[in-house]
Design a protein around this motif. Structure first.
Motif, PDB file in Angstrom:
ATOM      1  N   LEU A 185     -14.300  25.034  -8.544  1.00  0.00           N
ATOM      2  CA  LEU A 185     -15.470  24.718  -7.724  1.00  0.00           C
ATOM      3  C   LEU A 185     -15.986  23.323  -8.057  1.00  0.00           C
ATOM      4  O   LEU A 185     -16.233  22.509  -7.157  1.00  0.00           O
ATOM      5  N   ALA A 186     -16.139  23.050  -9.367  1.00  0.00           N
ATOM      6  CA  ALA A 186     -16.676  21.744  -9.779  1.00  0.00           C
ATOM      7  C   ALA A 186     -15.748  20.629  -9.313  1.00  0.00           C
ATOM      8  O   ALA A 186     -16.195  19.600  -8.803  1.00  0.00           O
ATOM      9  N   ARG A 187     -14.473  20.860  -9.458  1.00  0.00           N
ATOM     10  CA  ARG A 187     -13.507  19.819  -9.093  1.00  0.00           C
ATOM     11  C   ARG A 187     -13.512  19.568  -7.588  1.00  0.00           C
ATOM     12  O   ARG A 187     -13.440  18.424  -7.130  1.00  0.00           O
ATOM     13  N   LEU A 247     -22.516  32.351 -12.069  1.00  0.00           N
ATOM     14  CA  LEU A 247     -21.871  31.195 -12.696  1.00  0.00           C
ATOM     15  C   LEU A 247     -21.613  30.088 -11.678  1.00  0.00           C
ATOM     16  O   LEU A 247     -21.832  28.911 -11.956  1.00  0.00           O
ATOM     17  N   LEU A 248     -21.165  30.469 -10.489  1.00  0.00           N
ATOM     18  CA  LEU A 248     -20.858  29.456  -9.483  1.00  0.00           C
ATOM     19  C   LEU A 248     -22.135  28.804  -8.945  1.00  0.00           C
ATOM     20  O   LEU A 248     -22.126  27.645  -8.545  1.00  0.00           O
ATOM     21  N   THR A 249     -23.236  29.561  -8.963  1.00  0.00           N
ATOM     22  CA  THR A 249     -24.514  28.962  -8.575  1.00  0.00           C
ATOM     23  C   THR A 249     -24.921  27.895  -9.586  1.00  0.00           C
ATOM     24  O   THR A 249     -25.353  26.792  -9.220  1.00  0.00           O
ATOM     25  N   ILE A 250     -24.765  28.221 -10.874  1.00  0.00           N
ATOM     26  CA  ILE A 250     -25.071  27.227 -11.911  1.00  0.00           C
ATOM     27  C   ILE A 250     -24.133  26.026 -11.748  1.00  0.00           C
ATOM     28  O   ILE A 250     -24.556  24.873 -11.823  1.00  0.00           O
ATOM     29  N   ALA A 251     -22.855  26.312 -11.487  1.00  0.00           N
ATOM     30  CA  ALA A 251     -21.865  25.236 -11.362  1.00  0.00           C
ATOM     31  C   ALA A 251     -22.211  24.308 -10.212  1.00  0.00           C
ATOM     32  O   ALA A 251     -22.119  23.088 -10.323  1.00  0.00           O
ATOM     33  N   ARG A 252     -22.619  24.905  -9.108  1.00  0.00           N
ATOM     34  CA  ARG A 252     -22.961  24.081  -7.950  1.00  0.00           C
ATOM     35  C   ARG A 252     -24.130  23.155  -8.274  1.00  0.00           C
ATOM     36  O   ARG A 252     -24.108  21.977  -7.970  1.00  0.00           O
ATOM     37  N   ARG A 295     -21.451  22.126   4.811  1.00  0.00           N
ATOM     38  CA  ARG A 295     -20.253  22.876   5.204  1.00  0.00           C
ATOM     39  C   ARG A 295     -19.257  22.923   4.052  1.00  0.00           C
ATOM     40  O   ARG A 295     -18.608  23.939   3.812  1.00  0.00           O
ATOM     41  N   ARG A 296     -19.111  21.786   3.344  1.00  0.00           N
ATOM     42  CA  ARG A 296     -18.168  21.756   2.223  1.00  0.00           C
ATOM     43  C   ARG A 296     -18.591  22.767   1.151  1.00  0.00           C
ATOM     44  O   ARG A 296     -17.771  23.519   0.632  1.00  0.00           O
ATOM     45  N   GLU A 297     -19.888  22.783   0.823  1.00  0.00           N
ATOM     46  CA  GLU A 297     -20.354  23.702  -0.223  1.00  0.00           C
ATOM     47  C   GLU A 297     -20.092  25.154   0.161  1.00  0.00           C
ATOM     48  O   GLU A 297     -19.625  25.946  -0.653  1.00  0.00           O
ATOM     49  N   ALA A 298     -20.383  25.481   1.408  1.00  0.00           N
ATOM     50  CA  ALA A 298     -20.175  26.865   1.853  1.00  0.00           C
ATOM     51  C   ALA A 298     -18.695  27.220   1.796  1.00  0.00           C
ATOM     52  O   ALA A 298     -18.299  28.283   1.298  1.00  0.00           O
ATOM     53  N   PHE A 299     -17.854  26.316   2.287  1.00  0.00           N
ATOM     54  CA  PHE A 299     -16.401  26.554   2.297  1.00  0.00           C
ATOM     55  C   PHE A 299     -15.877  26.724   0.866  1.00  0.00           C
ATOM     56  O   PHE A 299     -15.112  27.649   0.574  1.00  0.00           O
TER      57      PHE A 299
END
Lengths: 329, 171
Positions: free
Chosen positions: B32-34, B71-76, B123-127
């Motif tokens: 996700l981060a990458r 975790l992905l929320t924190i990562a975002r 859109r990118r974040e959602a995808f």
């Protein structure tokens, strides 16, 4: 809407495993016979597969470093409690200051309440919210039951509808189960009042299920789940409302420009009936045309933050509702 | 050992249990981060910070959403914070993750990442949350602070944009 357009609109949700069994079956049947839509589906699936390849394989290079850093950290909670202890004097000071300043702030706020009419063109900021207002508006518009607390949707399905869902609950998938568990856990929260209301039995009625406040990670959210149920004997069942909410997504398609509230509609939506509710007022019939649902409030909106909700009834019996908050500067 | 037990142990201070959770989710967080940052080195920094932040914040995790979603929320958020300083004109890091395929595959991956960079941010974040992170629409909606219908709409539009951008490449 043509079959191709409908299929391509639903394809994304099918690829993500978010479409209902009925929609998925419809899409897959169409793909079996339509080369053009199948090419789109194949391209999307290839892009997804490529995107998933961007997830690095193997072990992260920083795992040892992370373990070392965590070994230096206090156990979870202790650091937080220590920080809280340090915050106590600051909080006491802040509360004291607030008490001293409160009268002056109150006077200032009273002065600002004298708002001016909206200018000919205004910029807006939009943030999504739970569609509680819209659900309430829908309930009023349709004179339907308003629930405080969610009945089990599965139990509201007719035998035919249950068969359409494959004769089993859709909530066996782990992600759906997690969502359901969260909802159920929130209903056990003592801060959230729950009130059981008997199901309506009259045929042809819509039902709006209103869940009240939902807790997520300790934060209460005001949320409403709009579920349309047609209780007409022989063809009753849960209507797929959420899918049709997308065209009314507030931060993508809804605008407040001047004194005109507008929500985009698909061009081929058919004869839609719509209402717009402003600031929890009564639902006002809105104009439908030109690919939009529109309302020009009279008297004009005043400056400040307004909640407005769009409730639309599609010709195929689907009810959708969406809400947003926008600020008139 | 099931995940709920692992989480409970980690919350009680069991570093080994937390390490096992890190092992389980590191690939998704790094991916996700990458994908959001387009920079391998920065993404690895972000991923490590995500798990350190998660360790510190474990008491606030109440298990109502999935751990992946949390975790992905924190990562975002971290990716947005740390990526803010990265200029739009910075060159895209074209290092391919391990386990690459053919040269053609590598080229397509680079094309895909370029195309992702061209997408509208929302859109990118959602995808990325849904397709790369594997979150359900409801979970992604919580992470993004919007409705799940909006997530569905953004993901569908992201796919349409990517299809157009990669018309010649992905078939």
């Amino acid at each position: 809407m043509t079959s191709h357009a409908r299929v391509q609109a639903a394809l994304s949700a099918v690829l993500d495993g978010e479409a209902s069994a009925r929609v998925e079956r419809f899409v897959r049947r169409h793909l079996a016979t339509c080369a053009a839509c199948r090419a789109v589906a194949d391209a999307d699936a290839a892009i997804d597969a490529r995107a998933r390849r961007l997830v690095p394989s193997g072990t992260a290079p920083w795992l040892d470093d992370l373990q070392h850093r965590i070994a230096q950290e206090p156990r979870p909670g202790r650091a937080r409690r220590a920080r809280l202890r340090r915050l106590v004097p600051v909080l006491v000071a802040a509360v004291t200051l607030a008490a001293v300043l409160a009268p002056a702030v109150w006077v200032r706020m009273r002065q600002q309440e004298r708002v001016q009419p909206v200018g000919p063109a205004v910029t807006t900021t939009v943030r999504p919210m739970g569609s509680a207002s819209a659900a309430i508006a829908a309930a009023r518009a349709y004179e339907v039951a308003l629930y405080d607390g969610s009945p089990d949707p599965w139990m509201m399905l007719t035998p035919a509808a249950r068969a359409d869902w494959g004769g089993r609950r859709r909530f066996t998938d782990s992600r759906m189960a997690a969502d359901m568990a969260e909802g159920l856990a929130s209903r056990a929260d003592p801060r959230i009042p729950a009130r059981a209301v008997p199901l309506p039995t009259a045929p042809g009625h819509w039902l709006v299920v209103f869940s009240g406040t939902v807790m997520s990670e300790g934060i209460p959210y005001r949320e409403a789940f709009v579920v349309g149920v047609d209780l007409t004997p022989g063809r009753g069942g849960i209507m797929d409302t959420d899918r049709r909410a997308a065209p009314l997504a507030p931060d993508d398609d809804s605008t407040l420009a001047g004194n005109r509230l507008s929500a985009a509609l698909p061009k081929d939506a058919g004869p839609v009936r719509a209402w717009i509710v402003v600031d929890d007022g009564p639902p006002i019939p809105a104009t439908v045309g030109g690919g939009a649902i529109t309302l020009v409030p009279d008297p004009p909106l005043e400056r400040g933050e307004h909640t407005w909700a769009v409730v639309a009834a599609f010709p195929d019996g689907v009810l959708t509702a969406d809400a947003t908050i926008q600020r008139v500067p | 050992m099931d995940e709920t037990t692992e989480i409970a142990r980690a919350k009680a201070g069991d570093r080994q249990a937390f390490a096992r959770l890190v092992t389980r989710y590191q690939a998704r967080v790094r991916g996700l981060a990458r994908t959001l940052l387009g920079d391998a080195a920065l993404a690895e920094d972000v991923a490590q910070e995500v798990f350190l932040a998660a360790w510190r914040a474990l008491p606030t995790y109440r298990g109502q959403g999935s751990l992946a979603s949390w975790l992905l929320t924190i990562a975002r958020r971290k990716a947005i914070d740390l990526g803010r300083g990265r200029g739009l004109d910075d060159p895209l890091d074209e290092t391919i993750p391990a386990a690459v395929g053919s040269a053609t595959d590598q080229l397509v991956d680079i094309e895909l990442r370029r195309a992702l960079e061209l997408l509208d941010d929302r859109r990118r974040e959602a995808f990325v949350l849904v397709v790369v992170g594997g979150l359900a629409y409801g979970e992604a909606a919580r992470a993004l602070g919007c409705r799940s219908g909006t997530v569905a709409s953004r993901v569908a539009r992201a796919r349409a944009d990517l299809r157009e951008l990669l018309k010649e490449r992905v078939t």
